[in-house]
Scaffold this motif. Structure first.
Motif, PDB file in Angstrom:
ATOM      1  N   TYR A  71       0.835  -1.200   0.000  1.00 47.18           N
ATOM      2  CA  TYR A  71       0.000   0.000   0.000  1.00 47.18           C
ATOM      3  C   TYR A  71       0.872   1.253   0.000  1.00 47.18           C
ATOM      4  O   TYR A  71       2.008   1.245   0.486  1.00 47.18           O
ATOM      5  CB  TYR A  71      -0.898   0.052   1.239  1.00 47.18           C
ATOM      6  N   PHE A  73       0.287   5.553   0.871  1.00 42.11           N
ATOM      7  CA  PHE A  73      -0.636   6.601   1.289  1.00 42.11           C
ATOM      8  C   PHE A  73       0.141   7.841   1.708  1.00 42.11           C
ATOM      9  O   PHE A  73       1.297   7.761   2.108  1.00 42.11           O
ATOM     10  CB  PHE A  73      -1.554   6.134   2.430  1.00 42.11           C
ATOM     11  N   THR A  78      -5.150   8.172   3.181  1.00 45.02           N
ATOM     12  CA  THR A  78      -5.919   7.367   2.219  1.00 45.02           C
ATOM     13  C   THR A  78      -5.021   6.313   1.592  1.00 45.02           C
ATOM     14  O   THR A  78      -4.092   6.636   0.848  1.00 45.02           O
ATOM     15  CB  THR A  78      -6.508   8.258   1.113  1.00 45.02           C
ATOM     16  N   PRO A  79      -5.262   5.000   1.873  1.00 42.38           N
ATOM     17  CA  PRO A  79      -4.404   3.958   1.324  1.00 42.38           C
ATOM     18  C   PRO A  79      -4.742   3.633  -0.127  1.00 42.38           C
ATOM     19  O   PRO A  79      -5.909   3.589  -0.519  1.00 42.38           O
ATOM     20  CB  PRO A  79      -4.677   2.759   2.231  1.00 42.38           C
TER      21      PRO A  79
END
Length: 325
Positions: A71, A73, A78-79
């Motif tokens: 991931y 962010f 907000t991933p």
């Protein structure tokens, strides 16, 4: 005097640092804390978090876990799912130029480019570490008996660098002239890339698990001894024939983490008992930033101005140290 603001975190702190002005703390339990104007707590991974690395420009954090997901962010929390390898532990990641992300599992490494394209690199032995060169899309992969370098954007042949033994953590010098690995044994190994000349750095009582280049790349600071060992890289032969600096010596306590200041010839030194010192290269002047705590310092990083230091320990302690003007 420095001030310490404790931060609550739920496990071994894998990585601490800054996304611009926002501090972050990533724990092995999977929690990511963003501390800016307020606090945001995230758990993007289904299980534990294995690695976390900031982007080259410091605007985003890239994480990987035992769910096979990578991931990314920013400070808004907000991933974005970068890549996924189902049923694989992704415990090694590196960030490169133009949004490139490298990651590895077992004997395979991948580079994910910003436009969504991916390139796969297969090795005969397990990947030990990943690093991008400071300029260009060149990826170095440490492995058993040496390291391999690829140009991730082309299909050219790799460059092989050999030295017997298991090579783990890996890093290019800021000027791109040297490549250094931390070995399974208590030593570093390096190569001068212009001619593949070997450089052997030994004498450590423990494994080197943390290293950090000084602001101008003249020194490589390392853990693994009862002092921070800083190898000089200012000459044509790197550290060969030169005596390293030894800063912050303590008789019976090993250094567990190091973080060079982004502008000054100063290094933050974290110890196995949780203490943190700030030490100047020129005269070895010391300032205590944190008293001993519950466990070894596992991670540290400065903000871009060098006025705040984020840290974490192996025993779920973390915080922000602010220096007074």
């Amino acid at each position: 005097m420095p001030t310490v603001a404790p931060v609550e975190i739920d496990g071994f702190v894998v990585r601490a640092g800054f996304l611009k002005d926002c501090a972050y703390f990533a724990s092995g339990e999977g929690e990511i804390l963003l501390s800016g104007q307020g606090e945001t707590r995230l758990r993007p991974h289904k299980a534990g978090l294995l690695a976390a690395v900031p982007s080259i420009d410091g605007s985003a954090l890239v994480t990987s876990g035992d769910d096979g997901c990578i991931y990314q962010f920013g400070s808004d929390g907000t991933p974005v799912l970068v890549a996924e390898r189902a049923r694989k532990w992704i415990d090694l990641i590196a960030t490169g130029p133009s949004g490139a992300v490298a990651f590895a599992s077992g004997r395979t490494a991948w580079v994910h480019l910003a436009d969504g394209r991916e390139k796969e690199f297969a090795l005969e032995r397990a990947v030990g570490g990943l690093a991008f060169a400071p300029k260009g899309m060149r990826l170095a992969v440490s492995r058993y008996d040496g390291a391999t370098m690829w140009w991730a954007g082309t299909d050219g042949d790799p460059v092989e660098l050999s030295w017997k033994g298991a090579h783990l953590g890996i890093s290019f010098s800021p000027d791109g002239k040297y490549l250094v690995t931390a070995m399974q044994e208590n030593a570093l190994h390096g190569w001068r890339l212009s001619d593949a000349q070997d450089m052997r750095m030994t004498g450590y009582p423990a494994k080197v698990k943390s290293f950090s280049w000084s602001a101008k790349g003249k020194y490589l600071a390392t853990s693994g001894a009862n002092a921070a060992i800083l190898w000089p890289f200012s000459g044509k032969t790197g550290p060969m024939g030169q005596t390293p600096l030894q800063l912050g010596t303590r008789n019976e306590t090993l250094v567990s983490a190091v973080a060079c200041h982004p502008e000054e010839d100063v290094v933050a030194v974290g110890y196995q008992d949780g203490m943190i010192m700030m030490i100047r290269f020129a005269d070895k002047a010391e300032v205590q930033l944190r008293r001993p705590g519950k466990g070894p310092i596992s991670t540290m990083d400065w903000d871009k101005e060098g006025k705040r230091l984020a840290f974490g320990t192996e025993e779920a302690e973390a915080g922000l140290i602010s220096l007074q003007d």
